[in-house]
Scaffold this active site. Structure first.
Site, mmCIF file in Angstrom:
data_model
loop_
_atom_site.group_PDB
_atom_site.id
_atom_site.type_symbol
_atom_site.label_atom_id
_atom_site.label_comp_id
_atom_site.label_asym_id
_atom_site.label_seq_id
_atom_site.Cartn_x
_atom_site.Cartn_y
_atom_site.Cartn_z
ATOM 1 N N PHE A 229 6.906 6.687 8.531
ATOM 2 C CA PHE A 229 7.071 6.524 9.579
ATOM 3 C C PHE A 229 7.213 4.661 8.927
ATOM 4 O O PHE A 229 7.988 3.736 9.770
ATOM 5 C CB PHE A 229 6.206 6.315 10.937
ATOM 6 C CG PHE A 229 7.257 7.566 11.538
ATOM 7 C CD1 PHE A 229 7.587 8.361 11.898
ATOM 8 C CD2 PHE A 229 6.074 8.644 10.341
ATOM 9 C CE1 PHE A 229 7.960 9.458 12.730
ATOM 10 C CE2 PHE A 229 5.819 9.939 11.086
ATOM 11 C CZ PHE A 229 7.173 10.536 11.682
ATOM 12 N N SER A 230 6.383 3.496 8.127
ATOM 13 C CA SER A 230 6.787 2.464 7.931
ATOM 14 C C SER A 230 6.065 2.397 6.449
ATOM 15 O O SER A 230 6.198 3.414 5.819
ATOM 16 C CB SER A 230 5.377 2.437 8.579
ATOM 17 O OG SER A 230 4.272 3.147 9.101
ATOM 18 N N ASP B 35 -2.687 15.297 14.397
ATOM 19 C CA ASP B 35 -2.229 15.314 12.987
ATOM 20 C C ASP B 35 -3.423 15.067 12.223
ATOM 21 O O ASP B 35 -3.573 14.435 11.228
ATOM 22 C CB ASP B 35 -0.948 14.603 12.606
ATOM 23 C CG ASP B 35 -0.542 14.462 11.720
ATOM 24 O OD1 ASP B 35 -0.661 15.634 11.069
ATOM 25 O OD2 ASP B 35 0.116 14.456 11.063
ATOM 26 N N LYS C 261 0.849 -2.212 9.412
ATOM 27 C CA LYS C 261 1.936 -0.603 9.237
ATOM 28 C C LYS C 261 3.292 -1.926 9.834
ATOM 29 O O LYS C 261 3.805 -2.024 11.491
ATOM 30 C CB LYS C 261 1.490 -0.273 10.214
ATOM 31 C CG LYS C 261 1.385 1.313 10.194
ATOM 32 C CD LYS C 261 0.996 1.922 10.991
ATOM 33 C CE LYS C 261 1.917 3.747 10.469
ATOM 34 N NZ LYS C 261 0.443 4.682 11.855
ATOM 35 N N LEU D 171 1.047 -1.038 -0.036
ATOM 36 C CA LEU D 171 0.224 0.011 -0.183
ATOM 37 C C LEU D 171 0.787 0.893 0.384
ATOM 38 O O LEU D 171 0.245 2.392 -0.166
ATOM 39 C CB LEU D 171 -0.494 0.157 1.050
ATOM 40 C CG LEU D 171 -2.134 -1.062 0.980
ATOM 41 C CD1 LEU D 171 -2.557 -0.707 2.719
ATOM 42 C CD2 LEU D 171 -2.947 -0.895 0.104
ATOM 43 N N GLY D 172 2.202 1.394 -0.116
ATOM 44 C CA GLY D 172 2.760 2.327 -0.114
ATOM 45 C C GLY D 172 3.754 2.432 1.587
ATOM 46 O O GLY D 172 3.436 2.041 2.511
ATOM 47 N N LYS D 173 4.235 3.936 1.007
ATOM 48 C CA LYS D 173 5.079 3.852 2.121
ATOM 49 C C LYS D 173 5.040 5.561 2.797
ATOM 50 O O LYS D 173 4.453 6.367 1.806
ATOM 51 C CB LYS D 173 7.062 4.108 2.221
ATOM 52 C CG LYS D 173 7.676 2.586 1.387
ATOM 53 C CD LYS D 173 8.847 3.302 1.480
ATOM 54 C CE LYS D 173 9.661 2.320 0.608
ATOM 55 N NZ LYS D 173 11.354 2.914 0.590
ATOM 56 N N GLY D 174 4.712 5.078 4.094
ATOM 57 C CA GLY D 174 4.495 6.853 4.930
ATOM 58 C C GLY D 174 6.337 7.045 5.513
ATOM 59 O O GLY D 174 7.208 6.988 4.768
HETATM 60 N N1 LIG Z 1 -5.399 0.027 7.813
HETATM 61 C C1 LIG Z 1 -4.964 0.734 6.822
HETATM 62 N N2 LIG Z 1 -6.530 0.458 5.848
HETATM 63 C C2 LIG Z 1 -5.925 0.844 4.111
HETATM 64 N N3 LIG Z 1 -4.885 1.411 4.127
HETATM 65 C C3 LIG Z 1 -3.508 1.649 5.050
HETATM 66 C C4 LIG Z 1 -4.675 1.264 6.496
HETATM 67 N N4 LIG Z 1 -3.697 2.199 7.310
HETATM 68 C C5 LIG Z 1 -2.852 2.564 6.464
HETATM 69 N N5 LIG Z 1 -3.172 2.713 4.936
HETATM 70 C C6 LIG Z 1 -2.720 3.354 4.294
HETATM 71 O O1 LIG Z 1 -0.318 3.865 4.505
HETATM 72 C C7 LIG Z 1 -0.812 5.007 4.586
HETATM 73 C C8 LIG Z 1 0.218 5.053 5.517
HETATM 74 O O2 LIG Z 1 -0.403 5.781 6.430
HETATM 75 P P1 LIG Z 1 -0.121 5.731 7.840
HETATM 76 O O3 LIG Z 1 -0.027 7.355 7.844
HETATM 77 O O4 LIG Z 1 -0.773 5.234 9.183
HETATM 78 O O5 LIG Z 1 1.947 5.430 8.314
HETATM 79 P P2 LIG Z 1 2.715 6.822 8.657
HETATM 80 O O6 LIG Z 1 3.987 5.558 8.403
HETATM 81 O O7 LIG Z 1 2.547 7.311 10.087
HETATM 82 O O8 LIG Z 1 2.820 7.843 7.252
HETATM 83 P P3 LIG Z 1 2.842 9.110 7.340
HETATM 84 O O9 LIG Z 1 3.707 9.250 6.452
HETATM 85 O O10 LIG Z 1 2.263 9.454 6.938
HETATM 86 O O11 LIG Z 1 2.523 9.377 9.237
HETATM 87 C C9 LIG Z 1 -2.225 5.813 4.544
HETATM 88 O O12 LIG Z 1 -2.425 6.928 4.001
HETATM 89 C C10 LIG Z 1 -3.016 4.970 3.626
HETATM 90 O O13 LIG Z 1 -3.131 5.022 2.580
#
Ligand SMILES: Nc1ncnc2c1ncn2[C@@H]1O[C@H](COP(=O)(O)OP(=O)(O)OP(=O)(O)O)[C@@H](O)[C@H]1O
Length: 437
Positions: A118-119, A234, A136, A113-116
């Site tokens: 943190f994860s 946030d 995640k 589903l891609g990268k944020g």
């Molecule tokens: N429960 C879920 N179901 C479907 N997609 C999800 C879910 N949780 C996260 N995602 C996808 O993964 C992306 C990143 O998730 P999240 O924002 O929780 O991670 P992060 O590493 O904290 O990213 P960020 O840099 O945005 O803070 C979300 O925008 C979404 O597209």
């Protein structure tokens, strides 16, 4: 330090030292502000299926299953032979996703589903329940692990306080460790509200019926956060996920969340476009910061345009002053950072880049209006052509609610409980099933 590093450092220090988190606030939000065409498209959030379904899952090749989803062809589920693979992380500490891998003897990875920041996030089938989940996978750094554990603790507190899952906060099912990565298993959802705007609202905003439904659900989420004495810190369209039918949303990414008493003054909490004025002014903040962010999010959902933009806190304050009028003196008296933005007589010091010289110049602005300008309402009506009297009444109610969500003084900002009682949300009877635009 670039903005991404800045953001990581802040979230991590918040987890490690119970400090607040800094976010860059830029995201891809800036790309969504475009002009509304004359022929807007209605969001049929309750439709069972769409011919032109921009929300359909990724193209798949497998047969339809009983639950209506389609199987995705991924390799057989199997445990990896560790001896064949010892560099499972990329140089930045993200886990390298392997489709078909079985995580924790249980989760069969289907889609990346891609990268944020943190994860990395994957969609997987839970082979013990046959349900789809989102996992995640936190980056390897120990500090990120700690931040993840804090997020887990907060999610558990929220779930315990909402056993029937009625308050629209994302559910964490469980967590485990995989090759040194903390993995958080979430209920599976579809896209986030930024993507809803891009794909369905085509950057022009979605209809007021959908906005009302989403507003109701977000306010319910805020009541739970408040009950548990937690600040999300946030909230923005990117951090609100919807289900496949787009009629239910969940507030997600609690990675910046904190206990309400962790309210050290910092002017960089919350993503910038959604940051409340009291944060930028250095006033001790509380639950009202999340209401401000929801106000900005609702405005953006309806108009397709970001409510307040600025490349710095100073320029954010300028945008807010121009739309909402003067900052009350009682706020400036409590502000730690007022002298960065105001003269002692209340004149605003706008720090701008001169168009010709490209040098920073300070422009003095004497904003005296104490009553919020009609600007906000005017902006809402400007993006809605040809309203019937009934539609105009509906939009007036929405404008009144937004005015209260975006009260500059946090003490006067509407609370989640009162927002649920506001006539835009609480009025009885079915919503008229016609297009408001
Ligand atoms: N429960 C879920 N179901 C479907 N997609 C999800 C879910 N949780 C996260 N995602 C996808 O993964 C992306 C990143 O998730 P999240 O924002 O929780 O991670 P992060 O590493 O904290 O990213 P960020 O840099 O945005 O803070 C979300 O925008 C979404 O597209």
């Amino acid at each position: 330090m670039d903005m991404q590093e800045d953001r990581i450092t802040a979230r991590l220090s918040a987890a490690a030292h119970h400090e607040t988190k800094v976010t860059d606030g830029v995201s891809d939000a800036a790309q969504t502000a475009t002009v509304r065409p004359n022929q807007p498209k209605e969001l049929d959030m309750f439709a069972d299926d769409d011919n032109d379904d921009m929300f359909a899952p990724e193209p798949t090749t497998g047969p339809k299953k009983e639950d209506g989803t389609q199987a995705v062809r991924v390799p057989e589920a199997k445990q990896l032979d560790r001896s064949l693979l010892d560099d499972w992380d990329d140089p930045e500490g993200y886990y390298r996703i392997i489709l078909g891998e079985l995580l924790d003897d249980r989760y069969h990875v289907q889609t990346n589903l891609g990268k944020g920041v943190f994860s990395a996030v994957v969609r997987a089938i839970d082979t013990t329940t046959n349900r789809t989940v989102a996992i995640k996978i936190i980056r390897t750094q120990e500090s990120m692990y700690k931040a993840g554990m804090k997020e887990i603790e907060i999610l558990q507190t929220l779930a315990e306080a909402d056993p029937e899952d009625k308050k629209h906060i994302i559910r964490l099912e469980r967590h485990f460790e995989h090759k040194g990565h903390l993995c958080m298993v979430f209920e599976n959802l579809s896209i986030n509200l930024r993507e809803v705007l891009k794909k369905f609202g085509r950057d022009i905003g979605i209809n007021i019926i959908a906005v009302r439904q989403y507003a109701l659900q977000m306010f319910l989420g805020l009541t739970l956060l408040k009950k548990c004495e937690i600040l999300h810190a946030d909230l923005k369209p990117d951090n609100v996920l919807v289900n496949e039918r787009r009629n239910q949303l969940k507030i997600a990414d609690l990675g910046s969340a904190m206990s309400a008493d962790e309210n050290d003054v910092t002017d960089a909490l919350v993503s910038r476009f959604y940051r409340a004025p009291e944060i930028m002014l250095g006033i001790k903040h509380d639950y009202a910061i999340d209401m401000w962010s929801i106000g900005c999010t609702l405005f953006e959902l309806y108009t397709g345009k970001i409510c307040f933009t600025g490349s710095t806190n100073n320029q954010m304050l300028k945008a807010i002053l121009e739309c909402r009028g003067k900052i009350p003196n009682r706020m400036l008296k409590r502000s730690e950072f007022w002298s960065q933005h105001f003269e002692p007589d209340g004149t605003f010091l706008s720090q701008e880049i001169d168009n010709v010289t490209r040098r920073e110049v300070v422009r003095r602005m004497n904003i005296t209006r104490t009553v919020p300008a009609k600007e906000l309402k005017a902006r809402l009506f400007a993006s809605s052509k040809g309203l019937s009297p009934a539609d105009a009444k509906e939009l007036n109610l929405f404008a009144d609610l937004l005015d209260k969500c975006l009260a500059v003084d946090p003490v006067r900002r509407i609370t989640p409980t009162d927002a649920l009682k506001h006539p835009f949300i609480s009025r009885p009877g079915p919503v008229p099933p016609h297009n408001i635009r």
